[in-house]
Design a protein around this motif. Sequence first.
Motif, short mmCIF file in Angstrom:
data_model
loop_
_atom_site.label_atom_id
_atom_site.label_comp_id
_atom_site.label_asym_id
_atom_site.label_seq_id
_atom_site.Cartn_x
_atom_site.Cartn_y
_atom_site.Cartn_z
N PRO A 57 0.80 -1.11 0.18
CA PRO A 57 0.01 0.13 -0.01
C PRO A 57 0.81 1.24 0.15
N ALA A 58 1.97 1.12 0.46
CA ALA A 58 2.97 2.49 0.69
C ALA A 58 3.29 2.95 -0.50
N VAL A 59 3.40 2.03 -1.64
CA VAL A 59 3.90 2.38 -2.93
C VAL A 59 3.35 3.74 -3.57
N PRO A 60 4.00 4.60 -4.17
CA PRO A 60 3.10 5.71 -4.66
C PRO A 60 2.48 5.33 -5.73
N ALA A 61 1.33 6.18 -5.86
CA ALA A 61 0.15 6.25 -6.75
C ALA A 61 0.55 6.08 -8.24
N GLN A 62 1.71 6.99 -8.57
CA GLN A 62 2.08 6.99 -9.93
C GLN A 62 2.88 5.78 -10.27
N GLU B 73 0.37 3.22 -11.05
CA GLU B 73 -0.36 3.28 -12.53
C GLU B 73 0.54 2.61 -13.47
N TRP B 74 2.00 2.73 -13.41
CA TRP B 74 2.72 2.17 -14.32
C TRP B 74 2.62 0.56 -14.33
N ALA B 75 2.54 0.07 -13.28
CA ALA B 75 2.43 -1.26 -12.93
C ALA B 75 1.11 -1.74 -13.48
N TYR B 76 0.04 -1.01 -13.26
CA TYR B 76 -1.16 -1.57 -13.88
C TYR B 76 -1.01 -1.55 -15.42
N ALA B 77 -0.58 -0.51 -15.87
CA ALA B 77 -0.43 -0.41 -17.35
C ALA B 77 0.45 -1.50 -17.74
N GLY B 78 1.69 -1.79 -17.41
CA GLY B 78 2.47 -2.81 -17.81
C GLY B 78 1.77 -4.08 -17.69
N VAL B 79 0.95 -4.41 -16.59
CA VAL B 79 0.65 -5.79 -16.28
C VAL B 79 -0.41 -5.90 -17.30
#
Length: 126
Positions: free
Chosen positions: A63-68, A71-77
């Motif tokens: 949860p502590a990972v920054p939102a941006q 966002e990149w992880a969601y896009a990559g996955v």
Amino acid sequence: MKRDKIIYWVATTLIVLSLGFAGFAYFTDPAVKAGFKHLGFPNYFRVELGIAKIIAALVLAIPAVPAQIKEWAYAGVGITFISAAIAHISSGDPAGVVIAPVISFIILVVSYRYYHTQQVVRGQFA
């Protein structure tokens, strides 16, 4: 909002477990290595993708990972799941093999949508 949080965590947990197990299998399962060869991918791509999936699982789970970064992880996955479906279709694999990344993509979209619901509740997104 409790319902939204439950949906978010269930979908995210499914994705994180999927990514974690896949990332681990990419290094340990000979069938996965053979699958990459069947799809025509070089061995280094399997290693690269295994590392990326493990990192993405951690990014989405913490949860502590920054939102941006999330966002990149969601896009990559998402790109990975779409590409997997296309690769399996192109190689003539049966529908049962093609449907797995499609279902994973749908679960990822649910996680992403409810991730944003959680961010709006915290006031981090407008």
